[in-house]
Design an enzyme around this catalytic site. Structure first.
Site, PDB file in Angstrom:
ATOM      1  N   ASP A  75      12.393   4.915   0.754  1.00 55.80           N
ATOM      2  CA  ASP A  75      13.342   4.520  -0.284  1.00 55.80           C
ATOM      3  C   ASP A  75      13.539   5.725  -1.193  1.00 55.80           C
ATOM      4  OD1 ASP A  75      15.087   3.026  -1.780  1.00 55.80           O
ATOM      5  OD2 ASP A  75      13.693   1.375  -2.183  1.00 55.80           O
ATOM      6  N   ASP A 110      21.289   4.437  -4.567  1.00 56.38           N
ATOM      7  CA  ASP A 110      22.150   3.349  -5.038  1.00 56.38           C
ATOM      8  C   ASP A 110      21.694   2.867  -6.401  1.00 56.38           C
ATOM      9  OD1 ASP A 110      19.854   2.494  -3.302  1.00 56.38           O
ATOM     10  OD2 ASP A 110      20.368   0.557  -4.181  1.00 56.38           O
ATOM     11  N   ALA A 177      19.058  -5.244  -4.804  1.00 54.22           N
ATOM     12  CA  ALA A 177      18.998  -5.948  -6.087  1.00 54.22           C
ATOM     13  C   ALA A 177      18.859  -7.458  -5.952  1.00 54.22           C
ATOM     14  CB  ALA A 177      20.221  -5.594  -6.942  1.00 54.22           C
ATOM     15  N   CYS A 260      -5.864 -20.241   7.248  1.00 55.22           N
ATOM     16  CA  CYS A 260      -5.281 -20.012   8.566  1.00 55.22           C
ATOM     17  C   CYS A 260      -6.356 -19.615   9.548  1.00 55.22           C
ATOM     18  CB  CYS A 260      -4.115 -19.016   8.491  1.00 55.22           C
ATOM     19  SG  CYS A 260      -4.514 -17.283   8.711  1.00 55.22           S
ATOM     20  N   CYS A 262      -6.515 -16.390  11.028  1.00 51.59           N
ATOM     21  CA  CYS A 262      -6.542 -14.943  11.227  1.00 51.59           C
ATOM     22  C   CYS A 262      -8.003 -14.470  11.160  1.00 51.59           C
ATOM     23  CB  CYS A 262      -5.683 -14.234  10.178  1.00 51.59           C
ATOM     24  SG  CYS A 262      -6.426 -14.161   8.541  1.00 51.59           S
ATOM     25  N   CYS A 265      -9.642 -15.207   7.790  1.00 48.98           N
ATOM     26  CA  CYS A 265      -9.893 -16.629   7.550  1.00 48.98           C
ATOM     27  C   CYS A 265     -10.989 -17.187   8.451  1.00 48.98           C
ATOM     28  CB  CYS A 265      -8.593 -17.430   7.708  1.00 48.98           C
ATOM     29  SG  CYS A 265      -7.421 -17.091   6.374  1.00 48.98           S
TER      30      CYS A 265
HETATM   31  N1  GUN Z   1      14.098  -2.017  -3.413  1.00 47.81           N
HETATM   32  C1  GUN Z   1      14.298  -3.281  -3.867  1.00 47.81           C
HETATM   33  N2  GUN Z   1      15.589  -3.438  -4.259  1.00 47.81           N
HETATM   34  C2  GUN Z   1      16.212  -2.269  -4.036  1.00 47.81           C
HETATM   35  C3  GUN Z   1      17.574  -1.813  -4.213  1.00 47.81           C
HETATM   36  O1  GUN Z   1      18.454  -2.550  -4.671  1.00 47.81           O
HETATM   37  N3  GUN Z   1      17.847  -0.527  -3.836  1.00 47.81           N
HETATM   38  C4  GUN Z   1      16.878   0.309  -3.315  1.00 47.81           C
HETATM   39  N4  GUN Z   1      17.222   1.540  -2.943  1.00 47.81           N
HETATM   40  N5  GUN Z   1      15.601  -0.104  -3.139  1.00 47.81           N
HETATM   41  C5  GUN Z   1      15.280  -1.377  -3.498  1.00 47.81           C
HETATM   42 ZN    ZN Z   2      -5.710 -15.985   7.272  1.00 47.37          ZN
END
Ligand code: GUN
Ligand code: ZN
Length: 659
Positions: A75, A110, A177, A260, A262, A265
C-alpha cells in the site's frame, strides 16, 4: 457475481477469492506463509519512513525484508494520510519507491475520503484520486498496479470514479475508504458503495475490498464481486484477546471452550491462554484468527463451484442485524446480479428466508415467463404438490378440489375450462407453467411450507402479472388462503359443474414450452413444428424423462438430465439460427478463429467480436462469423459481460457437428 480467478505475478500465482494477511515490515511475529498465505500486503510508506527498513528494502527488495517468498502487495501510505491528515511523499515518488523495492503489486496515492462528508469535499478529493491514478499508470514501469475507487458514500461518484480509472492501464481495482463503514456496521451503505463501484469496473480485473478483514463479511463481499481482502484484523483482534469467527467475534474472557478445531484451539484451553503472557497469547489467537479467515475463504470458493454462494451469504448475514440490512439492500441490485448469474447451477436452490426472493434467479424466471404465450384465454392456477408437479398432478387431483376452486377475474359464465392452460403457484418462483416444471431451478428448489409476508406479497404480484393475459381464471381456494389473496371483489366461489383441464401435458407440448422458455417466444415452433407425429422423442428408461429428440432420424435437441435444459444438436442450431435474427443467441467470432470454430474447437474470449447481451454461463449459443453464417454451436462458459471484457481464456465450449 462471485467468481474464482487466478492471476500471476513474478512471485507466483494467486487464486481468488484470496485473503492477504497484513504483514508489518518492522514487527511481524507470525509466519503467515506457514498458515497458507499465497499473497500478503505490507506498507511501503512505513518502509520508506524507517531508514533501516528502507535501506534493506532498496538493497535486497521487499521479499527478504518481510521474509515472504510469494506475491507481495504494498500500500502507498494513503491510509496513513486518512488517519494523520498528512504524509511526506508524492504520488510519483511512492510509485517509484515501490518499483525500487521490487514489490509485485503497488498502489498509487489515492485519497480515502471518509463516508458521509459534504459532496464538495468528496468531489475535490476524487479529482485528485483520479489524476493520481492517471499519473501512476503513466509513470509505472514495473508494478502490477492498483487503482483505488473512492467517492465517499456518494453512489454516483463511486460509479464515475470506477469508470474513469478503468480507462487507465491498471491491473487491480481496490475499493477504498470502506473501513469506517465497517467499523460503524453500516453494511447497507457498504453494499451501495461496493455495488456502484463494481458497476463501473471491468470484469477481467480483480477487485480488492480494502481493509475488509473480518470473515463475517467475506461471503457478502464476494457475492458482490470482490476478489481480494486484506486482514490486519487478525492481529489487531488478537491483541485485544478477541477470536474471530465467521459469524462474529468472541472474547477470551467469556470462553469456557475453544471455539474451533484449528491447531491452537486443539492444543490449548481458554485457561491456558488466560494464564500466558499477553504477547505469547496474542500470537496464538492471531494464528486462530488467520486460520478461521482462510477457512472461510476456502468455504466460499467451494460454495461458488457448488452454485451455493447466496445460500452461504444468507446464512452469514443472519449473524448480525446490520449484516442483514446489507443483504436486504442487495434487492436494489438484482439487475446487476442478473448480468453475471449463471443460468444453471450445480446444486438445488434453497429458500432460507424472504431475502431469497431477491435473488437473480427469481427475477429471471419472471422475465422468461413472458416467452410463453397463452394457448387459451382460460387459465387454471393450482396449488403446488410435490415436485416435479406434473408427476403428482392429474385430473383426479384437480377434481377432488372442484368445489373449492374459486374463479378470479372471471368475466364470462362459460365454465368450460377443458382447454385452459394449467399453472402451479409456488414460492419462490411464483407462477410455473406445467411444461417447464423440470427446468432449473423450478424443480431443483426447496422452500418451507409456511410463508412470510414478503412471500405473500410476491405471490400476489406474480399472480396479478400472469393473469393479465387471460380472460377467465380459475384459482384454487388453497392458494387464496395460503397467500391471503384479497380478491373479494374479483372472485366468486364456483358452485356450478365445471369441465376441467387435464394436468397431464404431452411430451410434445412440454418440449415446445421449454424451448420457448429457454430460447425465446416461438422457439418451440421453430424447432419442432406443429405436427407431433413427425417428432420422435426418446426417453430415459430409468427416469422416464425426455432425453433425445429427432426428426427423420436427425437429432434436433437433447435434454440435459440435471437441469432440464435443451442442448442443441446440428438441426436444432440450424433451425434457431435461421428463424431468429441476429443478435439473438449469437456469439460473433473474428475471421482468424472461424476455422477453429468450424472444427469444433473452443472459442476464446479474445476472438469474440460481439455477443448477445442475455447470454449467461451455461446457456446454449450460436457461433457465427461477421456475416452471421453459422459456424458452430455450443455452451457459454461465461456471461456476455465477462466475454466482452476478458481477453484471455475460453468463452464457449463448442460442440462438434455430427453431419
Ligand atoms: N487501506 C484501507 N483503506 C484504504 C484506502 O482507501 N486506500 C488505500 N490506499 N489503502 C487503504
Ligand atoms: Zn481455532
Amino acid at each position: 457475481m462471485g467468481r474464482i480467478g487466478k492471476f500471476t505475478t513474478p512471485h507466483g500465482t494467486v487464486t481468488t477469492p484470496a485473503l492477504m494477511p497484513v504483514v508489518h515490515p518492522g514487527k511481524q511475529t507470525l509466519d503467515v506463509k506457514k498458515l497458507g498465505a499465497e499473497i500478503v500486503i505490507t506498507n511501503s510508506y512505513i518502509i520508506y519512513k524507517n531508514e533501516e527498513l528502507k535501506e534493506k528494502a532498496l538493497k535486497d527488495g521487499v521479499h527478504p525484508l518481510i521474509d515472504f517468498p510469494h506475491t507481495i502487495e504494498t500500500d502507498s501510505g494513503s491510509f496513513q494520510l486518512s488517519v494523520y491528515g498528512d504524509i511526506d511523499i508524492t504520488n510519483e515518488e511512492v510509485i517509484k519507491f515501490q518499483e525500487a523495492i521490487k514489490t509485485d503489486i503497488g498502489t498509487s496515492l489515492d485519497i480515502p475520503t471518509a463516508p458521509y462528508v459534504k459532496r464538495s469535499k468528496a468531489e475535490e478529493d476524487l479529482a485528485i484520486t483520479i489524476e493520481r491514478a492517471k499519473q501512476a499508470a503513466e509513470v509505472n514501469e514495473e508494478l502490477i498496479l492498483n487503482s483505488v475507487v473512492q467517492g465517499s458514500t456518494f453512489p454516483d461518484l463511486r460509479l464515475k470514479c470506477a469508470e474513469e480509472i478503468s480507462k487507465f492501464d491498471a491491473d487491480i481495482y481496490p475499493i477504498g475508504a470502506v473501513v469506517p463503514l465497517m467499523e460503524m456496521y453500516r453494511y447497507a451503505d457498504l453494499v451501495d458503495v461496493v455495488m456502484y463501484s463494481i458497476r463501473g469496473l471491468p470484469e477481467d480485473k480483480p477487485r480488492h475490498l480494502m481493509g475488509a478483514g473480518h470473515p463475517m463479511v467475506f461471503a457478502l463481499a464476494v457475492a458482490m464481486g470482490c476478489d481480494l481482502f486484506d486482514s490486519a484484523a487478525y492481529i489487531l483482534y488478537a491483541n485485544k484477546d478477541r477470536f474471530m469467527m465467521p459469524d462474529g467475534t468472541l472474547r477470551l474472557e467469556d470462553l469456557i471452550e475453544m471455539p474451533c478445531s484449528c491447531r491452537v484451539c486443539c492444543e490449548y484451553t481458554p485457561d491456558d491462554l488466560r494464564k500466558m503472557p499477553q504477547d505469547e497469547r496474542a500470537k496464538l489467537i492471531a494464528e486462530h484468527n488467520l486460520h478461521i479467515s482462510f477457512a472461510e475463504i476456502r468455504r466460499i470458493r467451494q460454495a461458488i463451484v457448488d452454485g451455493e454462494l447466496m445460500k452461504l451469504v444468507e446464512l452469514r448475514c443472519r449473524a448480525h442485524p446490520f449484516l442483514l440490512d446489507g443483504l436486504r439492500r442487495l434487492k436494489e441490485y438484482q439487475k446487476d446480479m442478473m448480468k453475471l448469474n449463471p443460468s444453471s447451477k450445480k446444486n438445488a436452490f434453497f429458500y432460507t428466508g424472504e431475502e431469497t426472493l431477491n435473488r437473480p434467479e427469481v427475477l429471471k424466471h419472471q422475465k422468461q415467463l413472458e416467452n410463453i404465450q397463452p394457448t387459451s384465454n382460460s387459465l387454471v392456477i393450482l396449488p403446488h404438490t410435490r415436485k416435479p408437479y406434473t408427476k403428482y398432478l392429474n385430473k383426479e387431483y384437480i377434481k377432488k378440489y372442484t368445489p373449492e376452486i374459486v374463479s378470479y377475474y372471471t368475466n364470462s359464465c362459460n365454465l368450460d375450462f377443458s382447454d385452459a392452460d394449467v399453472v402451479v403457484a409456488d414460492i419462490p418462483f411464483g407462477i410455473i407453467p406445467l411444461g417447464v416444471d423440470e427446468f432449473y431451478p423450478l424443480a431443483q428448489n426447496e422452500s418451507p411450507a409456511i410463508h412470510d409476508e414478503d412471500a405473500k406479497q410476491f405471490m400476489k404480484k406474480a399472480i396479478c402479472d400472469y393473469t393479465n393475459k387471460y380472460d377467465n381464471i380459475l384459482i384454487h381456494k388453497k392458494i387464496v388462503d395460503k397467500y391471503d389473496l384479497d380478491l373479494t371483489d374479483e372472485y366468486t366461489i364456483v358452485d356450478a359443474p365445471i369441465t376441467l383441464p387435464d394436468a397431464k401435458i404431452s411430451d410434445f407440448d412440454r418440449l415446445k414450452m421449454i424451448a420457448d422458455y429457454q430460447f425465446g417466444t416461438n422457439a418451440g415452433n421453430v424447432l419442432f413444428g406443429d405436427d407431433p407425429d413427425k417428432i420422435k422423442i426418446e426417453k430415459s428408461r430409468k427416469t422416464g424423462k425426455i432425453r433425445h429428440v429427432f426428426e427423420d432420424k436427425q437429432n434436433i435437441v437433447n435434454m440435459r438430465a440435471n437441469d432440464g435444459f435443451l442442448i442443441l444438436s446440428d438441426l436444432g442450431a440450424k433451425r434457431l439460427h435461421e428463424a431468429f435474427d441476429a443478435p439473438h443467441m449469437r456469439v460473433v467470432v473474428a475471421e482468424d478463429a472461424e476455422e477453429y470454430a468450424r472444427k469444433g474447437k473452443s472459442v476464446f474470449n479474445k476472438f469474440v467480436l460481439d455477443v448477445d447481451e442475455p447470454i449467461r454461463h451455461n446457456d446454449e449459443v450460436l457461433i457465427v462469423n461477421g456475416d452471421d453464417e453459422l459456424l458452430a454451436f455450443g455452451k457459454s462458459l461465461l456471461s456476455s459481460y465477462e466475454i466482452k471484457d476478458f481477453n484471455s481464456g475460453q468463452a464457449i465450449k463448442t460442440r462438434k457437428w455430427k453431419n
